[in-house]
Design a protein around this motif. Sequence first.
Motif, PDB file in Angstrom:
ATOM      1  N   GLN A  25       0.836  -1.202   0.000  1.00  0.00           N
ATOM      2  CA  GLN A  25       0.000   0.000   0.000  1.00  0.00           C
ATOM      3  C   GLN A  25       0.872   1.254   0.000  1.00  0.00           C
ATOM      4  O   GLN A  25       0.656   2.177  -0.801  1.00  0.00           O
ATOM      5  CB  GLN A  25      -0.908   0.002   1.237  1.00  0.00           C
ATOM      6  CG  GLN A  25      -1.681   1.287   1.434  1.00  0.00           C
ATOM      7  CD  GLN A  25      -2.457   1.284   2.739  1.00  0.00           C
ATOM      8  OE1 GLN A  25      -3.429   0.548   2.855  1.00  0.00           O
ATOM      9  NE2 GLN A  25      -2.040   2.091   3.703  1.00  0.00           N
ATOM     10  N   ASP A  26       1.847   1.292   0.876  1.00  0.00           N
ATOM     11  CA  ASP A  26       2.723   2.463   0.963  1.00  0.00           C
ATOM     12  C   ASP A  26       3.496   2.693  -0.333  1.00  0.00           C
ATOM     13  O   ASP A  26       3.614   3.825  -0.805  1.00  0.00           O
ATOM     14  CB  ASP A  26       3.702   2.321   2.135  1.00  0.00           C
ATOM     15  CG  ASP A  26       3.009   2.373   3.491  1.00  0.00           C
ATOM     16  OD1 ASP A  26       1.830   2.772   3.561  1.00  0.00           O
ATOM     17  OD2 ASP A  26       3.663   1.983   4.482  1.00  0.00           O
ATOM     18  N   LYS A  77      -5.251  -0.900   1.084  1.00  0.00           N
ATOM     19  CA  LYS A  77      -5.260  -2.355   0.933  1.00  0.00           C
ATOM     20  C   LYS A  77      -5.461  -2.984   2.299  1.00  0.00           C
ATOM     21  O   LYS A  77      -4.959  -2.468   3.297  1.00  0.00           O
ATOM     22  CB  LYS A  77      -3.930  -2.869   0.362  1.00  0.00           C
ATOM     23  CG  LYS A  77      -3.652  -2.484  -1.076  1.00  0.00           C
ATOM     24  CD  LYS A  77      -2.327  -3.088  -1.534  1.00  0.00           C
ATOM     25  CE  LYS A  77      -1.951  -2.678  -2.930  1.00  0.00           C
ATOM     26  NZ  LYS A  77      -2.588  -3.458  -3.967  1.00  0.00           N
ATOM     27  N   GLU A  78      -6.177  -4.113   2.331  1.00  0.00           N
ATOM     28  CA  GLU A  78      -6.348  -4.878   3.560  1.00  0.00           C
ATOM     29  C   GLU A  78      -6.133  -6.354   3.275  1.00  0.00           C
ATOM     30  O   GLU A  78      -6.547  -6.855   2.221  1.00  0.00           O
ATOM     31  CB  GLU A  78      -7.749  -4.689   4.151  1.00  0.00           C
ATOM     32  CG  GLU A  78      -7.956  -3.358   4.800  1.00  0.00           C
ATOM     33  CD  GLU A  78      -9.292  -3.240   5.529  1.00  0.00           C
ATOM     34  OE1 GLU A  78     -10.118  -4.187   5.464  1.00  0.00           O
ATOM     35  OE2 GLU A  78      -9.501  -2.205   6.165  1.00  0.00           O
ATOM     36  N   LEU A  79      -5.512  -7.032   4.230  1.00  0.00           N
ATOM     37  CA  LEU A  79      -5.319  -8.472   4.136  1.00  0.00           C
ATOM     38  C   LEU A  79      -6.679  -9.159   4.113  1.00  0.00           C
ATOM     39  O   LEU A  79      -7.543  -8.869   4.937  1.00  0.00           O
ATOM     40  CB  LEU A  79      -4.498  -8.965   5.328  1.00  0.00           C
ATOM     41  CG  LEU A  79      -4.256 -10.463   5.413  1.00  0.00           C
ATOM     42  CD1 LEU A  79      -3.414 -10.945   4.230  1.00  0.00           C
ATOM     43  CD2 LEU A  79      -3.571 -10.811   6.735  1.00  0.00           C
ATOM     44  N   PHE A  91      -8.970  -4.242  -1.838  1.00  0.00           N
ATOM     45  CA  PHE A  91      -8.471  -2.871  -1.936  1.00  0.00           C
ATOM     46  C   PHE A  91      -9.556  -1.954  -2.445  1.00  0.00           C
ATOM     47  O   PHE A  91     -10.555  -2.384  -3.017  1.00  0.00           O
ATOM     48  CB  PHE A  91      -7.241  -2.790  -2.848  1.00  0.00           C
ATOM     49  CG  PHE A  91      -7.557  -3.067  -4.293  1.00  0.00           C
ATOM     50  CD1 PHE A  91      -7.974  -2.048  -5.144  1.00  0.00           C
ATOM     51  CD2 PHE A  91      -7.458  -4.344  -4.804  1.00  0.00           C
ATOM     52  CE1 PHE A  91      -8.285  -2.293  -6.463  1.00  0.00           C
ATOM     53  CE2 PHE A  91      -7.764  -4.608  -6.132  1.00  0.00           C
ATOM     54  CZ  PHE A  91      -8.179  -3.582  -6.959  1.00  0.00           C
ATOM     55  N   TRP A  92      -9.333  -0.691  -2.229  1.00  0.00           N
ATOM     56  CA  TRP A  92     -10.145   0.358  -2.830  1.00  0.00           C
ATOM     57  C   TRP A  92      -9.264   1.584  -2.959  1.00  0.00           C
ATOM     58  O   TRP A  92      -8.393   1.829  -2.146  1.00  0.00           O
ATOM     59  CB  TRP A  92     -11.428   0.632  -2.058  1.00  0.00           C
ATOM     60  CG  TRP A  92     -11.288   0.925  -0.611  1.00  0.00           C
ATOM     61  CD1 TRP A  92     -11.387   2.148  -0.021  1.00  0.00           C
ATOM     62  CD2 TRP A  92     -11.041   0.009   0.455  1.00  0.00           C
ATOM     63  NE1 TRP A  92     -11.207   2.040   1.339  1.00  0.00           N
ATOM     64  CE2 TRP A  92     -10.992   0.732   1.648  1.00  0.00           C
ATOM     65  CE3 TRP A  92     -10.833  -1.371   0.517  1.00  0.00           C
ATOM     66  CZ2 TRP A  92     -10.754   0.156   2.889  1.00  0.00           C
ATOM     67  CZ3 TRP A  92     -10.601  -1.948   1.743  1.00  0.00           C
ATOM     68  CH2 TRP A  92     -10.569  -1.191   2.907  1.00  0.00           C
ATOM     69  N   TYR A  93      -9.462   2.307  -4.047  1.00  0.00           N
ATOM     70  CA  TYR A  93      -8.724   3.559  -4.233  1.00  0.00           C
ATOM     71  C   TYR A  93      -9.603   4.557  -4.961  1.00  0.00           C
ATOM     72  O   TYR A  93     -10.583   4.195  -5.599  1.00  0.00           O
ATOM     73  CB  TYR A  93      -7.385   3.339  -4.943  1.00  0.00           C
ATOM     74  CG  TYR A  93      -7.415   2.811  -6.354  1.00  0.00           C
ATOM     75  CD1 TYR A  93      -7.498   3.672  -7.446  1.00  0.00           C
ATOM     76  CD2 TYR A  93      -7.300   1.450  -6.605  1.00  0.00           C
ATOM     77  CE1 TYR A  93      -7.484   3.185  -8.739  1.00  0.00           C
ATOM     78  CE2 TYR A  93      -7.279   0.950  -7.887  1.00  0.00           C
ATOM     79  CZ  TYR A  93      -7.376   1.825  -8.954  1.00  0.00           C
ATOM     80  OH  TYR A  93      -7.368   1.334 -10.236  1.00  0.00           O
ATOM     81  N   VAL A 142      -7.266  13.026   5.593  1.00  0.00           N
ATOM     82  CA  VAL A 142      -7.617  11.674   6.009  1.00  0.00           C
ATOM     83  C   VAL A 142      -6.462  10.722   5.707  1.00  0.00           C
ATOM     84  O   VAL A 142      -5.972  10.659   4.587  1.00  0.00           O
ATOM     85  CB  VAL A 142      -8.901  11.191   5.285  1.00  0.00           C
ATOM     86  CG1 VAL A 142      -9.207   9.750   5.625  1.00  0.00           C
ATOM     87  CG2 VAL A 142     -10.068  12.088   5.634  1.00  0.00           C
ATOM     88  N   ASP A 143      -6.040   9.970   6.722  1.00  0.00           N
ATOM     89  CA  ASP A 143      -5.011   8.949   6.578  1.00  0.00           C
ATOM     90  C   ASP A 143      -5.650   7.710   5.941  1.00  0.00           C
ATOM     91  O   ASP A 143      -6.673   7.225   6.433  1.00  0.00           O
ATOM     92  CB  ASP A 143      -4.437   8.620   7.956  1.00  0.00           C
ATOM     93  CG  ASP A 143      -3.389   7.525   7.942  1.00  0.00           C
ATOM     94  OD1 ASP A 143      -3.054   7.010   6.864  1.00  0.00           O
ATOM     95  OD2 ASP A 143      -2.908   7.192   9.037  1.00  0.00           O
ATOM     96  N   VAL A 144      -5.061   7.176   4.876  1.00  0.00           N
ATOM     97  CA  VAL A 144      -5.633   6.006   4.201  1.00  0.00           C
ATOM     98  C   VAL A 144      -5.760   4.817   5.142  1.00  0.00           C
ATOM     99  O   VAL A 144      -6.617   3.961   4.948  1.00  0.00           O
ATOM    100  CB  VAL A 144      -4.841   5.589   2.937  1.00  0.00           C
ATOM    101  CG1 VAL A 144      -4.918   6.650   1.872  1.00  0.00           C
ATOM    102  CG2 VAL A 144      -3.420   5.216   3.258  1.00  0.00           C
ATOM    103  N   ASN A 145      -4.933   4.744   6.174  1.00  0.00           N
ATOM    104  CA  ASN A 145      -4.978   3.619   7.109  1.00  0.00           C
ATOM    105  C   ASN A 145      -6.196   3.650   8.021  1.00  0.00           C
ATOM    106  O   ASN A 145      -6.476   2.668   8.698  1.00  0.00           O
ATOM    107  CB  ASN A 145      -3.703   3.568   7.940  1.00  0.00           C
ATOM    108  CG  ASN A 145      -2.513   3.209   7.091  1.00  0.00           C
ATOM    109  OD1 ASN A 145      -2.514   2.207   6.398  1.00  0.00           O
ATOM    110  ND2 ASN A 145      -1.493   4.037   7.135  1.00  0.00           N
ATOM    111  N   THR A 146      -6.929   4.754   8.054  1.00  0.00           N
ATOM    112  CA  THR A 146      -8.102   4.849   8.921  1.00  0.00           C
ATOM    113  C   THR A 146      -9.405   4.632   8.170  1.00  0.00           C
ATOM    114  O   THR A 146     -10.457   4.555   8.799  1.00  0.00           O
ATOM    115  CB  THR A 146      -8.160   6.227   9.619  1.00  0.00           C
ATOM    116  OG1 THR A 146      -8.346   7.240   8.633  1.00  0.00           O
ATOM    117  CG2 THR A 146      -6.917   6.494  10.427  1.00  0.00           C
ATOM    118  N   VAL A 147      -9.341   4.504   6.859  1.00  0.00           N
ATOM    119  CA  VAL A 147     -10.557   4.350   6.054  1.00  0.00           C
ATOM    120  C   VAL A 147     -10.873   2.862   5.919  1.00  0.00           C
ATOM    121  O   VAL A 147     -10.062   2.092   5.414  1.00  0.00           O
ATOM    122  CB  VAL A 147     -10.379   4.982   4.663  1.00  0.00           C
ATOM    123  CG1 VAL A 147     -11.594   4.716   3.793  1.00  0.00           C
ATOM    124  CG2 VAL A 147     -10.127   6.470   4.793  1.00  0.00           C
ATOM    125  N   SER A 148     -12.044   2.456   6.391  1.00  0.00           N
ATOM    126  CA  SER A 148     -12.486   1.071   6.291  1.00  0.00           C
ATOM    127  C   SER A 148     -13.623   0.976   5.282  1.00  0.00           C
ATOM    128  O   SER A 148     -14.353   1.934   5.071  1.00  0.00           O
ATOM    129  CB  SER A 148     -12.972   0.566   7.645  1.00  0.00           C
ATOM    130  OG  SER A 148     -11.913   0.519   8.559  1.00  0.00           O
TER     131      SER A 148
END
Length: 154
Positions: A25-26, A77-79, A91-93, A142-148
């Motif tokens: 993701q990074d 991205k999420e596992l 994933f979503w973008y 918004v930090d991408v790591n906080t978006v679910s």
Amino acid sequence: MESEAKPPFPPFTYESATKKVKAAQDAWNTKDPQTVQFAYTPDSIWRNRDTFIQGREEIVKFLTKKWDKENGYRLRKELFAFTDNRIAVQFWYEWHDETGQWWRTYGLEDWTFAENGLMRKRQMSGNDVCISDNERWFKDDVDVNTVSIDEKHW
């Protein structure tokens, strides 16, 4: 190259698979094809929707074209699942086109890794959804790591 390595290495645990997903993701959020290519084996094979790619040179060409079109690109991205040397990711973008129209792309990826931790195979399936500016999840603050993923949008 045999001397190349990118930890964590298979076999994966929950922790190492999650670390691999966040590293991907990074890297993709840099939007730098020259950097991203080194997460893959020199002969890596991809299926990205209806496009088939082999090798780093084709990866760089593909990503350059992608990020020339997808302005404002931000990815999460999420596992999803993992085994010894494979990881599945949801994933979503979001991105906007040359007219300023915003899109959200949802999808799944299936990754297979070589022993040195480089990805040797990537398969991606995704769908683009037209969204308005006020429907965006990824804003500058918004930090991408906080978006679910919101179940009603998936």
